[in-house]
Enzyme design. Structure first.
Site, PDB file in Angstrom:
ATOM      1  N   ALA A  82      62.854  13.928  63.685  1.00 56.93           N
ATOM      2  CA  ALA A  82      63.978  13.403  63.920  1.00 56.93           C
ATOM      3  C   ALA A  82      64.814  13.801  65.544  1.00 56.93           C
ATOM      4  O   ALA A  82      63.946  14.197  66.537  1.00 56.93           O
ATOM      5  CB  ALA A  82      64.881  14.667  62.548  1.00 56.93           C
ATOM      6  N   GLY A 137      60.302  14.802  60.524  1.00 57.09           N
ATOM      7  CA  GLY A 137      61.218  13.658  59.691  1.00 57.09           C
ATOM      8  C   GLY A 137      59.545  12.880  59.892  1.00 57.09           C
ATOM      9  O   GLY A 137      59.288  11.669  59.140  1.00 57.09           O
ATOM     10  N   GLU A 196      57.507  13.743  57.493  1.00 56.65           N
ATOM     11  CA  GLU A 196      57.905  13.998  56.362  1.00 56.65           C
ATOM     12  C   GLU A 196      57.715  12.081  56.025  1.00 56.65           C
ATOM     13  O   GLU A 196      57.635  12.036  54.770  1.00 56.65           O
ATOM     14  CB  GLU A 196      59.425  14.357  56.114  1.00 56.65           C
ATOM     15  CG  GLU A 196      59.095  16.014  56.337  1.00 56.65           C
ATOM     16  CD  GLU A 196      60.390  16.447  56.290  1.00 56.65           C
ATOM     17  OE1 GLU A 196      60.310  17.057  56.081  1.00 56.65           O
ATOM     18  OE2 GLU A 196      61.449  15.638  57.437  1.00 56.65           O
ATOM     19  N   GLU A 243      59.425  21.914  62.355  1.00 55.68           N
ATOM     20  CA  GLU A 243      61.001  22.382  62.639  1.00 55.68           C
ATOM     21  C   GLU A 243      61.488  24.075  62.396  1.00 55.68           C
ATOM     22  O   GLU A 243      62.375  24.568  63.515  1.00 55.68           O
ATOM     23  CB  GLU A 243      61.603  22.212  61.096  1.00 55.68           C
ATOM     24  CG  GLU A 243      62.366  20.864  60.719  1.00 55.68           C
ATOM     25  CD  GLU A 243      60.523  20.125  60.096  1.00 55.68           C
ATOM     26  OE1 GLU A 243      60.509  18.621  59.902  1.00 55.68           O
ATOM     27  OE2 GLU A 243      59.658  20.513  60.394  1.00 55.68           O
TER      28      GLU A 243
END
Length: 257
Positions: free
Chosen positions: A65, A108, A111, A131
């Protein structure tokens, strides 16, 4: 669109979406995710598209992200922004999506790859949920999809230490479909998408829906859902065409009806 490139007919009945923030290693900011959501929605409604390939570049599928967008946020800011509503809409795409992954697929990015239905990876691909190293945890499905894919122990190790997983290990653990040389990863994904696109679009949608339901229900409910979708196939012209072609020993001409 600023942060993605879309080719709706990269191959016959196959669309290609390329994440396009190379300087930021395709970090997933809110605008990129919104553009991806909108593109998938349009392709879902395009009758000429039967499968989608999602990729980045050789260096990075997506390195995570965009931390700069989140660093100063409060819990209420994040709640009101509701960024995961976009992810939920992407997850509901009805057509099969194949991720073509090379380089980093972290946070992300990992994911997003797992949100796709299949993953083709280059030998350089690295998967991870790091993360924890910046004081947070996965929030777009990492703890759930990774655990379902590779099991609790390995998922817990990756989530709690931030350890990366190589493409070879990811294939061994069942996270991805296959590993190919870096110069072939996109071509291999497109070939797989072409193979899917040759099938009945109606049956493919119903089958994707049923496979995904296996992760959300108990066996009895999943079997009931599967049988319902199986019966629905018999309401399609594709079913009649497919079985006729089999009996007549010819290639079927599916129309998605």
């Amino acid at each position: 669109m600023e942060f993605i490139l879309v080719d709706p007919q990269a191959r016959q009945h196959v669309a290609l979406i390329r994440l396009n923030r190379p300087k930021e290693l395709n970090a997933l900011n809110l605008q990129l995710m919104g553009e991806l959501r909108d593109a998938l929605r349009q392709l879902d409604e395009d009758e000429q598209v039967r499968a989608v390939v999602l990729t980045g570049n050789e260096r990075a599928f997506a390195a995570g992200a965009d931390i700069k967008q989140m660093a100063g946020k409060t819990a209420i800011d994040m709640l009101l922004a509701d960024q995961f509503a976009t992810w939920d809409q992407i997850r509901k795409t009805r057509k099969p999506i194949i991720a073509a992954v090379s380089g980093f697929a972290l946070g992300g990015g990992c994911e997003l790859a797992m949100t796709c239905d299949m993953i083709i990876a280059s030998e350089t691909a690295l998967f991870g949920q790091p993360e924890i190293k910046i004081g947070v945890m996965p929030g777009a499905g990492g703890t759930q999809r990774l655990t379902r894919a590779i099991g609790k122990a390995k998922a817990m190790e990756m989530v709690l230490t931030g350890r990366f997983m190589t493409a070879a290990e990811a294939e061994k653990r069942g996270l991805i479909n296959r590993v190919v040389p870096v110069e072939l990863y996109l071509e291999e994904a497109l070939k797989l998408a072409e193979e899917v696109a040759q099938m009945s679009p109606v049956a493919a949608r119903l089958a994707k829906e049923a496979v995904n339901r296996a992760f959300e229900t108990q066996l009895d409910e999943g079997l009931h859902f599967e049988r319902k979708n199986f019966y629905l196939c018999f309401a399609s012209d594709d079913q009649a065409e497919g079985m006729s072609a089999f009996i007549e020993k010819r290639k079927p001409r599916f129309k998605g009806r």
